[in-house]
Design an enzyme around this catalytic site. Structure first.
Site, PDB file in Angstrom:
ATOM      1  N   HIS A 173       5.464   6.454  11.803  1.00  0.00           N
ATOM      2  CA  HIS A 173       4.956   6.114  10.343  1.00  0.00           C
ATOM      3  C   HIS A 173       3.972   7.370  10.174  1.00  0.00           C
ATOM      4  O   HIS A 173       2.811   7.384  10.194  1.00  0.00           O
ATOM      5  CB  HIS A 173       3.936   5.020  10.350  1.00  0.00           C
ATOM      6  CG  HIS A 173       3.694   4.302   8.761  1.00  0.00           C
ATOM      7  ND1 HIS A 173       3.923   5.159   7.665  1.00  0.00           N
ATOM      8  CD2 HIS A 173       3.236   3.493   8.410  1.00  0.00           C
ATOM      9  CE1 HIS A 173       3.273   4.701   6.604  1.00  0.00           C
ATOM     10  NE2 HIS A 173       3.080   3.462   7.157  1.00  0.00           N
ATOM     11  N   ARG A 202       0.866  -1.263  -0.046  1.00  0.00           N
ATOM     12  CA  ARG A 202       0.240  -0.051   0.060  1.00  0.00           C
ATOM     13  C   ARG A 202       0.778   1.329  -0.118  1.00  0.00           C
ATOM     14  O   ARG A 202       0.591   2.210  -0.761  1.00  0.00           O
ATOM     15  CB  ARG A 202      -0.825  -0.019   1.165  1.00  0.00           C
ATOM     16  CG  ARG A 202      -2.256  -0.131   1.188  1.00  0.00           C
ATOM     17  CD  ARG A 202      -2.930  -0.548   2.365  1.00  0.00           C
ATOM     18  NE  ARG A 202      -2.243  -1.805   2.870  1.00  0.00           N
ATOM     19  CZ  ARG A 202      -2.418  -2.872   2.316  1.00  0.00           C
ATOM     20  NH1 ARG A 202      -3.367  -3.331   1.490  1.00  0.00           N
ATOM     21  NH2 ARG A 202      -1.580  -4.075   2.866  1.00  0.00           N
ATOM     22  N   THR A 203       1.796   1.347   0.763  1.00  0.00           N
ATOM     23  CA  THR A 203       2.297   2.745   1.126  1.00  0.00           C
ATOM     24  C   THR A 203       3.275   2.888  -0.017  1.00  0.00           C
ATOM     25  O   THR A 203       3.352   3.942  -0.721  1.00  0.00           O
ATOM     26  CB  THR A 203       3.302   2.686   2.380  1.00  0.00           C
ATOM     27  OG1 THR A 203       2.471   2.165   3.462  1.00  0.00           O
ATOM     28  CG2 THR A 203       3.831   4.078   2.866  1.00  0.00           C
ATOM     29  N   LYS A 255      27.828  -5.213  -2.683  1.00  0.00           N
ATOM     30  CA  LYS A 255      29.657  -5.046  -2.830  1.00  0.00           C
ATOM     31  C   LYS A 255      30.203  -4.263  -1.845  1.00  0.00           C
ATOM     32  O   LYS A 255      31.242  -3.975  -1.701  1.00  0.00           O
ATOM     33  CB  LYS A 255      29.505  -4.264  -4.131  1.00  0.00           C
ATOM     34  CG  LYS A 255      29.065  -4.792  -5.514  1.00  0.00           C
ATOM     35  CD  LYS A 255      29.471  -3.733  -6.564  1.00  0.00           C
ATOM     36  CE  LYS A 255      28.774  -4.186  -7.945  1.00  0.00           C
ATOM     37  NZ  LYS A 255      28.920  -2.857  -8.769  1.00  0.00           N
ATOM     38  N   ARG A 280      11.343   3.717   3.505  1.00  0.00           N
ATOM     39  CA  ARG A 280      10.809   2.648   4.701  1.00  0.00           C
ATOM     40  C   ARG A 280      12.107   2.049   4.832  1.00  0.00           C
ATOM     41  O   ARG A 280      12.661   1.320   4.278  1.00  0.00           O
ATOM     42  CB  ARG A 280       9.594   1.888   4.134  1.00  0.00           C
ATOM     43  CG  ARG A 280       9.316   0.704   4.976  1.00  0.00           C
ATOM     44  CD  ARG A 280       8.142  -0.001   4.583  1.00  0.00           C
ATOM     45  NE  ARG A 280       6.918   1.007   4.863  1.00  0.00           N
ATOM     46  CZ  ARG A 280       5.713   0.389   4.946  1.00  0.00           C
ATOM     47  NH1 ARG A 280       5.396  -0.870   4.679  1.00  0.00           N
ATOM     48  NH2 ARG A 280       4.607   1.219   5.588  1.00  0.00           N
TER      49      ARG A 280
HETATM   50  C1  NCD Z   1       1.377  -0.409   8.441  1.00  0.00           C
HETATM   51  C2  NCD Z   1       3.077  -0.451   8.560  1.00  0.00           C
HETATM   52  O1  NCD Z   1       3.831  -0.792   7.690  1.00  0.00           O
HETATM   53  O2  NCD Z   1       3.252   0.135   9.731  1.00  0.00           O
HETATM   54  N1  NCD Z   1       0.839  -0.711   6.923  1.00  0.00           N
HETATM   55  C3  NCD Z   1       0.786   0.454   6.577  1.00  0.00           C
HETATM   56  O3  NCD Z   1       1.830   1.125   6.196  1.00  0.00           O
HETATM   57  N2  NCD Z   1      -0.329   0.671   5.605  1.00  0.00           N
HETATM   58  C4  NCD Z   1       0.713  -1.488   9.381  1.00  0.00           C
HETATM   59  C5  NCD Z   1       1.276  -2.834   9.244  1.00  0.00           C
HETATM   60  O4  NCD Z   1       2.006  -3.164   8.639  1.00  0.00           O
HETATM   61  O5  NCD Z   1       0.772  -3.742  10.029  1.00  0.00           O
END
Ligand code: NCD
Length: 334
Positions: free
Chosen positions: A145, A62-63, A91, A112
């Site tokens: 987040h 999703r993200t 490397k 991320r």
């Molecule tokens: C969340 C995350 O990655 O923290 N997911 C997201 O970004 N929509 C929640 C999760 O993974 O449970």
């Protein structure tokens, strides 16, 4: 309409209420503008001279796609690294050098990463180079987040639009609160609203950690800690359900489990929820929300996904200073 000074987006402490509300208002305008071909073309012209790198070295559907799509809405071209096995890290290159390399090619880095504070560290080190680019934290370890919290607030705000907004609402967060970064970030954003009450519903070993509770105390945000979901359900205006974050088990030495059925929404306890309450989930979902719940009008987690894209378009436009263009376009055309 104020222009924001946000450059990097690393944690929710950078936001104040007016920034968050401006982001919601902007997201509403963007989604209206994007409905027509001319509007969509206008949005896509705003940043079509920019490029972004999506560095996602932790799993994401999703993200990742949400940011990818948000960039596309604004015309930003995207490149991605999702697997360090295909980058020069194999490397022996440090992650810092890898990311510094991106900064030579792109104008925005969205990342991320499993390490808490990694995005902050990269932002600080790029600030000391001749080629500074904005960093957006798309999830940092178990800690933060911030863009999920922005989209969660946007979703709550839309849900409570005709009920006085988020102020005064009672919101339950359910599940693995100790390791769930979404609840940590969202709790802090909710503390900016007046008279909100939070209910942290989890087994004791998975409860919200004291660092967040202390910040809520400072803001005088009311909260209750409980392991009894059924007692809380009839009282709240929103339930924010999360999954067991067991991908962290190995780090923490062993498997950590709880009886998920006690922290789940199903057709049984759904009956106790107020008729105008809403159910959110950052997704991915496992068994903590029964599939049958999806058909209930109070289940808004799929709308939450789409809200995420508009909220991120708004955020990126604020970072690049083009929110005024969007506001002006909206005023002249709607
Ligand atoms: C969340 C995350 O990655 O923290 N997911 C997201 O970004 N929509 C929640 C999760 O993974 O449970």
């Amino acid at each position: 309409m104020g222009q924001s000074n946000l450059y990097h987006c690393l944690n929710v402490h950078q936001f104040d209420r007016s920034f968050v509300e401006e982001n919601c208002a902007l997201a509403d305008k963007v989604r209206d503008i994007a409905k027509s071909k001319t509007g969509a073309e206008y949005l896509a012209s705003l940043l079509n001279h920019k490029r972004a790198m999506l560095y996602f070295v932790q799993p994401s559907t999703r993200t990742f796609l949400s940011f990818y799509s948000s960039c596309q809405v604004l015309g930003i071209k995207c490149a991605e690294v999702r697997d360090t096995k295909t980058s020069s890290e194999i490397k022996g290159e440090s992650e810092e050098d890898t990311i510094r390399t991106f900064s030579s090619y792109v104008d925005l880095i969205i990342m991320r990463h499993p390490k808490e504070n990694f995005a902050d560290k990269i932002a600080a080190s790029l600030d000391n180079t001749g080629r500074r680019v904005p960093i957006i934290n798309a999830g940092s370890g178990k800690d933060q987040h911030p863009t999920q919290a922005l989209l969660d607030i946007y979703t709550l705000q839309r849900s409570f639009k005709h009920r006085g907004g988020i102020d005064g609402k009672k919101i339950a967060m359910v599940g693995d609160l100790r390791r769930g970064r979404t609840c940590r970030s969202l709790s802090l954003l909710l503390s900016m609203f007046d008279d909100v009450k939070l209910y942290f519903v989890a087994p004791r070993e998975f409860q919200m950690t004291t660092d967040i509770l202390e910040l809520l105390n400072i803001c005088k945000t009311k909260y209750e800690i409980t392991d009894d979901l059924n007692k809380v359900i009839p009282e709240v205006d929103a339930v924010y359900v999360t999954r067991l974050q067991d991908e962290w088990d190995t780090d923490e030495g062993g498997t950590q489990k709880y009886d998920v059925s006690r922290y789940s929404i199903n057709l049984g306890n759904l009956r106790m929820l107020k008729p105008d309450a809403v159910i959110l989930h950052p997704l991915p979902r496992r068994e903590e929300i029964a599939l049958e719940v999806d058909a209930d009008p109070r289940a808004i987690y799929w709308r939450q996904v789409r809200n995420g894209m508009w909220s991120r378009v708004a955020l990126i436009s604020q970072i690049f200073g083009c929110s005024k263009n969007i506001n002006d376009y909206y005023i002249s055309n709607y």
